[in-house]
Design an enzyme around this catalytic site. Structure first.
Site, PDB file in Angstrom:
ATOM      1  N   LYS A 107       0.840  -1.076   0.206  1.00  0.00           N
ATOM      2  CA  LYS A 107      -0.398   0.059  -0.237  1.00  0.00           C
ATOM      3  C   LYS A 107       0.218   1.400  -0.064  1.00  0.00           C
ATOM      4  O   LYS A 107       2.301   1.554   0.497  1.00  0.00           O
ATOM      5  CB  LYS A 107      -0.846  -0.008   1.397  1.00  0.00           C
ATOM      6  CG  LYS A 107      -2.124   0.845   1.609  1.00  0.00           C
ATOM      7  CD  LYS A 107      -3.179   0.015   0.023  1.00  0.00           C
ATOM      8  CE  LYS A 107      -4.384   1.068  -0.056  1.00  0.00           C
ATOM      9  NZ  LYS A 107      -5.843   0.376  -0.228  1.00  0.00           N
ATOM     10  N   GLY A 219     -21.342   6.222   2.394  1.00  0.00           N
ATOM     11  CA  GLY A 219     -20.264   6.452   1.778  1.00  0.00           C
ATOM     12  C   GLY A 219     -20.730   6.371  -0.126  1.00  0.00           C
ATOM     13  O   GLY A 219     -22.872   6.035  -0.405  1.00  0.00           O
ATOM     14  N   GLY A 221     -19.038   7.328  -3.077  1.00  0.00           N
ATOM     15  CA  GLY A 221     -17.681   7.271  -4.265  1.00  0.00           C
ATOM     16  C   GLY A 221     -17.603   6.274  -4.762  1.00  0.00           C
ATOM     17  O   GLY A 221     -18.807   5.660  -5.066  1.00  0.00           O
ATOM     18  N   ASN A 222     -16.798   5.755  -5.292  1.00  0.00           N
ATOM     19  CA  ASN A 222     -16.467   5.061  -6.616  1.00  0.00           C
ATOM     20  C   ASN A 222     -17.523   3.701  -6.210  1.00  0.00           C
ATOM     21  O   ASN A 222     -18.364   2.906  -6.411  1.00  0.00           O
ATOM     22  CB  ASN A 222     -15.244   5.137  -7.058  1.00  0.00           C
ATOM     23  CG  ASN A 222     -14.989   3.221  -7.058  1.00  0.00           C
ATOM     24  OD1 ASN A 222     -14.634   2.256  -7.447  1.00  0.00           O
ATOM     25  ND2 ASN A 222     -15.222   3.804  -9.119  1.00  0.00           N
TER      26      ASN A 222
HETATM   27  P1  NAD Z   1     -13.740   7.740  -2.681  1.00  0.00           P
HETATM   28  O1  NAD Z   1     -13.408   8.778  -2.198  1.00  0.00           O
HETATM   29  O2  NAD Z   1     -14.222   7.496  -3.761  1.00  0.00           O
HETATM   30  O3  NAD Z   1     -15.664   8.491  -1.885  1.00  0.00           O
HETATM   31  C1  NAD Z   1     -15.637   7.661  -0.104  1.00  0.00           C
HETATM   32  C2  NAD Z   1     -16.943   8.589  -0.013  1.00  0.00           C
HETATM   33  O4  NAD Z   1     -16.772   8.457   1.578  1.00  0.00           O
HETATM   34  C3  NAD Z   1     -17.243   9.960  -1.036  1.00  0.00           C
HETATM   35  O5  NAD Z   1     -18.154   9.984  -0.664  1.00  0.00           O
HETATM   36  C4  NAD Z   1     -16.941  10.373   0.879  1.00  0.00           C
HETATM   37  O6  NAD Z   1     -17.440  11.350   0.950  1.00  0.00           O
HETATM   38  C5  NAD Z   1     -16.776   9.526   1.470  1.00  0.00           C
HETATM   39  N1  NAD Z   1     -17.013  10.014   2.823  1.00  0.00           N
HETATM   40  C6  NAD Z   1     -15.461  10.696   3.521  1.00  0.00           C
HETATM   41  N2  NAD Z   1     -15.172  10.433   4.975  1.00  0.00           N
HETATM   42  C7  NAD Z   1     -16.827   9.911   5.324  1.00  0.00           C
HETATM   43  C8  NAD Z   1     -17.300  10.553   6.319  1.00  0.00           C
HETATM   44  N3  NAD Z   1     -16.290  10.104   7.619  1.00  0.00           N
HETATM   45  N4  NAD Z   1     -19.021   9.966   6.403  1.00  0.00           N
HETATM   46  C9  NAD Z   1     -18.958   9.690   5.382  1.00  0.00           C
HETATM   47  N5  NAD Z   1     -18.620   9.749   4.222  1.00  0.00           N
HETATM   48  C10 NAD Z   1     -16.985   9.977   4.035  1.00  0.00           C
HETATM   49  O7  NAD Z   1     -13.277   6.283  -2.510  1.00  0.00           O
HETATM   50  P2  NAD Z   1     -13.466   4.857  -2.909  1.00  0.00           P
HETATM   51  O8  NAD Z   1     -12.704   4.464  -3.680  1.00  0.00           O
HETATM   52  O9  NAD Z   1     -15.048   4.690  -2.985  1.00  0.00           O
HETATM   53  O10 NAD Z   1     -13.448   3.284  -1.220  1.00  0.00           O
HETATM   54  C11 NAD Z   1     -14.297   3.824  -0.603  1.00  0.00           C
HETATM   55  C12 NAD Z   1     -13.936   2.723   0.107  1.00  0.00           C
HETATM   56  O11 NAD Z   1     -13.138   1.348  -0.277  1.00  0.00           O
HETATM   57  C13 NAD Z   1     -12.266   3.084   1.184  1.00  0.00           C
HETATM   58  O12 NAD Z   1     -11.809   2.102   2.261  1.00  0.00           O
HETATM   59  C14 NAD Z   1     -10.788   2.321   0.327  1.00  0.00           C
HETATM   60  O13 NAD Z   1      -9.889   2.355   0.704  1.00  0.00           O
HETATM   61  C15 NAD Z   1     -12.122   0.871  -0.194  1.00  0.00           C
HETATM   62  N6  NAD Z   1     -12.186   0.665  -1.020  1.00  0.00           N
HETATM   63  C16 NAD Z   1     -11.394   0.522  -2.754  1.00  0.00           C
HETATM   64  C17 NAD Z   1     -11.421   0.726  -3.638  1.00  0.00           C
HETATM   65  C18 NAD Z   1     -11.429   0.954  -5.323  1.00  0.00           C
HETATM   66  O14 NAD Z   1     -11.638   0.223  -5.939  1.00  0.00           O
HETATM   67  N7  NAD Z   1     -11.612   2.450  -4.938  1.00  0.00           N
HETATM   68  C19 NAD Z   1     -11.406  -1.016  -3.449  1.00  0.00           C
HETATM   69  C20 NAD Z   1     -10.634  -1.760  -2.037  1.00  0.00           C
HETATM   70  C21 NAD Z   1     -11.272  -0.568  -1.182  1.00  0.00           C
END
Ligand code: NAD
Length: 428
Positions: A107, A219, A221-222
Site C-alpha cells: 500500500k 459513502g 464514492g466509487n
Molecule cells: P472515494 O474517495 O471515491 O469515496 C469515498 C466516499 O466516502 C465519498 O463519498 C466521501 O464523501 C465519503 N466519506 C468520506 N469520509 C466520510 C465520513 N466520515 N462519513 C461519511 N462519508 C464519508 O473512495 P472509494 O474508492 O469509494 O473507497 C471507499 C472505501 O473503499 C475506502 O475504504 C477504500 O480504501 C475502499 N476500497 C476502495 C477500492 C476501490 O477500488 N476504489 C477497492 C477496495 C477498497
C-alpha cells in the site's frame, strides 16, 4: 469503557493475532506475517502554483510478497499515517490470498489534501512519488493502483514518469489506468460490483430474495455508487447514502424512504463523492446527521466510505432488522464493535473479501497489460463474478464447517495460504 483511540495497524494486528491463535501458528510465521517485510518513507518536494516549495510526505509499505508481486493502492489523504498504510498493506496480502490471485500485499500514500491542490500540483506529487520509489516497484515486484482520492489520471502520470525513468513501455507497472491507455474495461465498476456479487451469494444462502431487501449505504464514492447500481439492478432498494461535506467539515446522511435514485444523485455529486446538500434537499431528500445511515430499519448495511466507522460508540444503534453487513470500505468495523456484531448473529461479509473485486480486476488489468491484449467488458466482469463467487463460497463453507465468524473464516483461509507460501519458499 470507551475504545482507545483508533489505530488501523493495531486493529489489523489484533485481527491477525486472533487467527494466529485459531491456527496455532508457530512463532516464526507470526513474526513474518505480523509486520511488513519492508517500508519506504520519503519526501516529495513540489513547486506550488504560487512559486513556493512544499514538501509532502510519501510512503510505500510492502507487507508480504511470498505469493507474488506486491499489489495495492496509493491514497492521497490529509490524515494519512504510516500505521494506516501498514494496516492497508497487510489487508492487501489477505485480500489477494482470499480470492487466490498470485499477488502479495502493498500500500502507498501521500499526506496531502487534493481538495486544496491544483491538477498541476497533483501531477507533480504523482511524478515525485514515482521518482522516490521507482527502483523498488515494477511489474514484477510491486504494482500500485488508485485508492482514496487518486484516479486513473494520477495512475497515468505515474506510469508515464516510471517509463521516462526506465526508458521503455511498462503498462504493467501500475493498474487503474484509463481505458485506451492500458486500463481494463470494468475496473471502475469492479469493487462496487464485487461487493454485490458477495452480497448476492449471502442472500442466496440465507434464502432471501434481493427484491425483498432494503439497504443503507455509507459513502457515495466509487465503491458505493457501483454497489448501489448493481444492487438496485438485482431488485434491492437503497434508502440512505452518506458522504463527507468538505465545506462543513462533517458528514451527512441523505435519506429517501422511497429509494434513492442513483443517477439523479450522481448529477449533484462532485468527483470526491460529495453530494450538494441544497440540491439534494430540492430533490426531496431528508438531510440527517452523518451517523444516521447506521440506525436505519434496513436488512443490509454497506459501509463504503472509510475505516473506523462502526465502533463501540455506535454499534448498538444498528437496527434489530439488520441481517447482513457487507464491508465495502477497508477496516470500517473496529474489533470491539465486531464482537457485538458477531454476538448478534449478523452475517458479516468482511472487507478483504467483500471489496476484493478491485484488486481482482487490477490483476486482470495487469495480465492484459503484460500481454498487450485487452478483453471485452463482459469477459472482465464474468471472470470477476466467478472469482468473487468462488471466494465467497470457500469462506462461507469454512465458516460453517469450523463454526467460525465469517471474518475469522476468511482470515483462516488467507493466513494459511500466505504462511504456506512462506514455508514453501524456505523463509520460515
Ligand atoms: P472515494 O474517495 O471515491 O469515496 C469515498 C466516499 O466516502 C465519498 O463519498 C466521501 O464523501 C465519503 N466519506 C468520506 N469520509 C466520510 C465520513 N466520515 N462519513 C461519511 N462519508 C464519508 O473512495 P472509494 O474508492 O469509494 O473507497 C471507499 C472505501 O473503499 C475506502 O475504504 C477504500 O480504501 C475502499 N476500497 C476502495 C477500492 C476501490 O477500488 N476504489 C477497492 C477496495 C477498497
Amino acid at each position: 469503557m470507551a475504545e482507545k483511540s483508533f489505530n488501523a495497524f493495531e486493529m489489523a494486528q489484533t485481527q491477525f493475532d486472533k487467527v494466529a491463535d485459531i491456527l496455532e501458528l508457530e512463532q516464526a510465521s507470526r513474526d513474518i506475517l505480523r509486520n511488513p517485510m519492508r517500508e519506504y518513507h520519503f519526501n516529495i518536494p513540489v513547486r506550488m502554483d504560487d512559486g513556493t516549495y512544499k514538501v509532502f510526505r510519501g510512503f510505500r509499505v510492502q507487507h508480504n510478497d511470498a505469493r507474488g508481486p506486491g499489489k495495492g493502492g496509493i491514497r492521497f489523504h490529509p490524515q494519512e499515517t504510516i500505521d494506516t498504510v501498514r494496516a492497508l498493506a497487510m489487508w492487501m496480502t489477505w485480500k489477494c490470498a482470499v480470492v487466490d490471485i498470485p499477488l502479495g500485499g502493498s500500500k502507498g500514500g501521500v499526506i496531502c489534501d487534493p481538495h486544496n491542490l491544483s491538477m498541476r500540483e497533483q501531477e507533480l506529487i504523482c511524478r515525485g512519488w514515482i521518482r522516490q520509489i521507482a527502483r523498488d516497484i515494477g511489474p514484477v515486484n510491486d504494482v500500485p493502483a488508485p485508492d482514496v482520492m487518486t484516479s486513473a489520471q494520477h495512475m497515468l502520470w505515474m506510469m508515464d514518469e516510471y517509463e521516462v525513468i526506465s526508458g521503455g513501455k511498462y503498462p504493467g507497472v501500475i493498474t487503474g489506468k484509463p481505458v485506451g491507455q492500458g486500463g481494463s474495461l470494468g475496473r471502475t465498476e469492479a469493487t462496487g460490483y464485487g461487493v454485490v456479487f458477495t452480497l448476492r451469494e449471502a442472500l442466496k444462502e440465507m434464502d432471501i430474495k434481493p427484491e425483498d431487501t432494503i439497504a443503507s449505504v455509507q459513502g457515495f464514492g466509487n465503491v458505493a455508487q457501483y454497489a448501489i447500481e448493481l444492487y438496485t439492478q438485482l431488485g434491492g432498494k437503497v434508502i440512505c447514502v452518506s458522504c463527507w461535506d468538505q465545506g462543513d467539515q462533517t458528514s451527512y446522511t441523505f435519506r429517501n424512504k422511497g429509494g434513492v435514485k442513483l443517477t439523479e444523485l450522481q448529477k449533484i455529486t462532485d468527483h470526491f463523492g460529495g453530494i450538494d446538500k441544497k440540491k439534494a434537499k430540492d430533490l426531496g431528500y431528508e438531510i440527517l446527521p452523518g451517523d444516521a445511515w447506521i440506525e436505519q430499519d434496513v436488512d443490509i448495511l454497506i459501509p463504503a466510505a472509510i475505516e473506523n466507522q462502526i465502533t463501540q460508540d455506535n454499534v448498538e444503534k444498528i437496527s434489530k432488522k439488520v441481517r447482513i453487513i457487507a464491508e465495502g470500505a477497508n477496516g470500517p468495523t473496529t474489533p470491539a464493535a465486531d464482537k457485538v456484531i458477531e454476538k448478534r448473529g449478523i452475517f458479516m461479509i468482511p472487507d478483504f473479501l467483500a471489496n476484493a473485486g478491485g484488486v481482482t480486476c487490477s490483476y486482470f488489468e495487469q495480465v492484459q497489460s503484460n500481454m498487450n491484449h485487452y478483453w471485452e467488458k463482459d469477459v472482465v466482469l464474468g471472470n470477476l463474478d466467478a472469482k468473487m463467487t468462488s471466494a465467497f463460497i470457500a469462506v462461507s463453507d469454512m465458516a460453517k464447517k469450523e463454526k467460525l465468524y465469517m471474518r475469522d473464516a476468511a482470515y483462516v483461509i488467507s493466513v494459511n495460504r500466505v504462511a504456506h507460501a512462506c514455508r514453501l519458499r524456505g523463509w520460515i
